[in-house]
Design a protein around this motif. Structure first.
Motif, mmCIF file in Angstrom:
data_model
loop_
_atom_site.group_PDB
_atom_site.id
_atom_site.type_symbol
_atom_site.label_atom_id
_atom_site.label_comp_id
_atom_site.label_asym_id
_atom_site.label_seq_id
_atom_site.Cartn_x
_atom_site.Cartn_y
_atom_site.Cartn_z
ATOM 1 N N ASN A 56 36.951 37.088 47.492
ATOM 2 C CA ASN A 56 35.886 36.704 46.892
ATOM 3 C C ASN A 56 34.894 37.763 46.216
ATOM 4 O OD1 ASN A 56 36.303 33.963 47.904
ATOM 5 N ND2 ASN A 56 35.454 34.625 49.987
ATOM 6 N N ALA A 57 35.194 38.840 46.558
ATOM 7 C CA ALA A 57 34.629 39.946 45.701
ATOM 8 C C ALA A 57 35.294 40.226 44.147
ATOM 9 C CB ALA A 57 34.668 41.344 46.467
ATOM 10 N N LEU A 111 46.368 36.357 40.119
ATOM 11 C CA LEU A 111 46.160 37.744 39.709
ATOM 12 C C LEU A 111 45.150 38.002 40.836
ATOM 13 C CD1 LEU A 111 46.477 39.787 37.897
ATOM 14 C CD2 LEU A 111 44.678 39.139 36.646
ATOM 15 N N ARG A 112 44.262 37.283 41.505
ATOM 16 C CA ARG A 112 43.572 37.776 42.673
ATOM 17 C C ARG A 112 44.124 38.144 43.900
ATOM 18 N NH1 ARG A 112 38.325 34.129 44.158
ATOM 19 N NH2 ARG A 112 40.190 32.863 44.793
ATOM 20 N N ASP A 113 45.259 37.272 44.197
ATOM 21 C CA ASP A 113 46.086 37.213 45.378
ATOM 22 C C ASP A 113 46.791 38.461 45.349
ATOM 23 O OD1 ASP A 113 44.945 34.971 46.523
ATOM 24 O OD2 ASP A 113 46.537 33.649 45.670
ATOM 25 N N MET A 114 47.375 38.522 43.999
ATOM 26 C CA MET A 114 48.132 40.167 43.873
ATOM 27 C C MET A 114 47.343 41.168 44.035
ATOM 28 S SD MET A 114 50.756 40.027 40.814
ATOM 29 C CE MET A 114 51.862 38.586 40.651
ATOM 30 N N ILE A 115 46.184 41.381 43.541
ATOM 31 C CA ILE A 115 45.232 42.441 43.596
ATOM 32 C C ILE A 115 44.963 42.656 45.015
ATOM 33 C CG2 ILE A 115 42.901 43.064 43.538
ATOM 34 C CD1 ILE A 115 42.896 41.746 40.574
ATOM 35 N N ARG A 157 41.051 47.344 31.676
ATOM 36 C CA ARG A 157 40.131 47.947 32.773
ATOM 37 C C ARG A 157 39.534 46.876 33.755
ATOM 38 N NH1 ARG A 157 41.890 52.131 31.298
ATOM 39 N NH2 ARG A 157 41.059 53.657 29.795
ATOM 40 N N THR A 158 39.468 45.741 33.204
ATOM 41 C CA THR A 158 39.065 44.667 34.083
ATOM 42 C C THR A 158 40.027 43.647 34.427
ATOM 43 O OG1 THR A 158 38.090 43.219 32.313
ATOM 44 C CG2 THR A 158 36.760 44.952 33.143
ATOM 45 N N VAL A 159 39.526 42.633 35.401
ATOM 46 C CA VAL A 159 40.591 41.640 35.810
ATOM 47 C C VAL A 159 40.810 40.453 34.434
ATOM 48 C CG1 VAL A 159 40.871 39.645 37.268
ATOM 49 C CG2 VAL A 159 40.005 41.951 38.120
ATOM 50 N N GLY A 160 39.406 40.297 33.957
ATOM 51 C CA GLY A 160 39.520 39.378 32.824
ATOM 52 C C GLY A 160 40.436 39.765 31.533
ATOM 53 N N GLU A 161 40.299 41.207 31.333
ATOM 54 C CA GLU A 161 41.085 41.840 30.274
ATOM 55 C C GLU A 161 42.668 41.685 30.768
ATOM 56 O OE1 GLU A 161 39.858 45.998 29.817
ATOM 57 O OE2 GLU A 161 38.054 45.321 28.995
ATOM 58 N N ALA A 162 43.004 41.918 31.821
ATOM 59 C CA ALA A 162 44.237 41.710 32.253
ATOM 60 C C ALA A 162 44.992 40.197 32.125
ATOM 61 C CB ALA A 162 44.627 42.214 33.803
#
Length: 75
Positions: A18-19, A5-9, A61-66
């Protein structure tokens, strides 16, 4: 899941990966526009072989929720 997910973002917005944390908010912290977000949702559907409900996605709203939402659809 978080790494993918982070890579996609990072494909949609220019931000140091890292942010990106589980508490990062898509619009306020990561700089997503509604178009960016909906485009990424389409990619998530293809990548994780899921189908999202637009009303439910609008509440994320957040990455965790996603991440939690995606995991719930995969079950």
């Amino acid at each position: 899941m978080f790494e993918k997910l982070r890579d996609m973002i990072c494909e949609y917005v220019e931000i140091d990966k890292n942010a990106v944390t589980e508490n990062s908010r898509f619009v306020e912290d990561l700089g997503f526009t509604s178009y960016d977000f909906m485009s990424m949702i389409g990619e998530l559907e293809d990548t994780f072989d899921i189908e999202v409900e637009e009303r439910e996605v609008a509440e994320i709203r957040t990455v965790g929720e996603a991440m939690r939402y995606i995991e719930s659809l995969k079950e």
